[in-house]
Design an enzyme around this catalytic site. Sequence first.
Site, PDB file in Angstrom:
ATOM      1  N   ARG A  18       0.832  -1.198   0.000  1.00 57.10           N
ATOM      2  CA  ARG A  18       0.000   0.000   0.000  1.00 57.10           C
ATOM      3  C   ARG A  18       0.867   1.248   0.000  1.00 57.10           C
ATOM      4  O   ARG A  18       2.009   1.239   0.457  1.00 57.10           O
ATOM      5  CB  ARG A  18      -0.934   0.005   1.223  1.00 57.10           C
ATOM      6  CG  ARG A  18      -1.943  -1.128   1.203  1.00 57.10           C
ATOM      7  CD  ARG A  18      -2.904  -0.958   0.033  1.00 57.10           C
ATOM      8  NE  ARG A  18      -3.790  -2.080  -0.167  1.00 57.10           N
ATOM      9  CZ  ARG A  18      -3.746  -2.907  -1.218  1.00 57.10           C
ATOM     10  NH1 ARG A  18      -2.818  -2.775  -2.142  1.00 57.10           N
ATOM     11  NH2 ARG A  18      -4.620  -3.873  -1.351  1.00 57.10           N
ATOM     12  N   CYS A  19       0.284   2.335  -0.484  1.00 58.46           N
ATOM     13  CA  CYS A  19       0.937   3.628  -0.586  1.00 58.46           C
ATOM     14  C   CYS A  19       1.583   3.978   0.759  1.00 58.46           C
ATOM     15  O   CYS A  19       0.940   3.803   1.798  1.00 58.46           O
ATOM     16  CB  CYS A  19      -0.107   4.677  -0.964  1.00 58.46           C
ATOM     17  SG  CYS A  19       0.542   6.329  -1.234  1.00 58.46           S
ATOM     18  N   PRO A  20       2.817   4.408   0.744  1.00 59.42           N
ATOM     19  CA  PRO A  20       3.653   4.809  -0.382  1.00 59.42           C
ATOM     20  C   PRO A  20       4.623   3.734  -0.869  1.00 59.42           C
ATOM     21  O   PRO A  20       5.488   4.017  -1.689  1.00 59.42           O
ATOM     22  CB  PRO A  20       4.432   5.989   0.187  1.00 59.42           C
ATOM     23  CG  PRO A  20       4.691   5.580   1.606  1.00 59.42           C
ATOM     24  CD  PRO A  20       3.425   4.832   2.027  1.00 59.42           C
ATOM     25  N   ASP A  45      -2.841  -1.741  -5.488  1.00 54.54           N
ATOM     26  CA  ASP A  45      -3.216  -0.568  -4.693  1.00 54.54           C
ATOM     27  C   ASP A  45      -3.813   0.491  -5.620  1.00 54.54           C
ATOM     28  O   ASP A  45      -3.144   0.933  -6.557  1.00 54.54           O
ATOM     29  CB  ASP A  45      -1.990  -0.008  -3.982  1.00 54.54           C
ATOM     30  CG  ASP A  45      -2.295   1.212  -3.115  1.00 54.54           C
ATOM     31  OD1 ASP A  45      -3.488   1.570  -2.977  1.00 54.54           O
ATOM     32  OD2 ASP A  45      -1.351   1.806  -2.577  1.00 54.54           O
TER      33      ASP A  45
END
Length: 81
Positions: A18-20, A45
């Site tokens: 998931r981000c980042p 994502d």
Amino acid sequence: MTDLFSSPDHTLDALGLRCPEPVMMVRKTVRNMQPGETLLIIADDPATTRDIPGFCTFMEHELVAKETDGLPYRYLIRKSG
């Protein structure tokens, strides 16, 4: 029609991240590539649909192709020289 995703120089599996994390991994991988080489990114994502194109624009790499109609998302980028 040629599948642009079929023969990249490098592949990055970012599934489940998931981000980042995905864009950070892309940045690290691209840094170690030679100009003109391609990287296939496989991700799930939703943030990558904005982050990967944005990364390419900001770093002046070419977004050769993207496939974001379904999961997993696929992006092919070419490192600038």
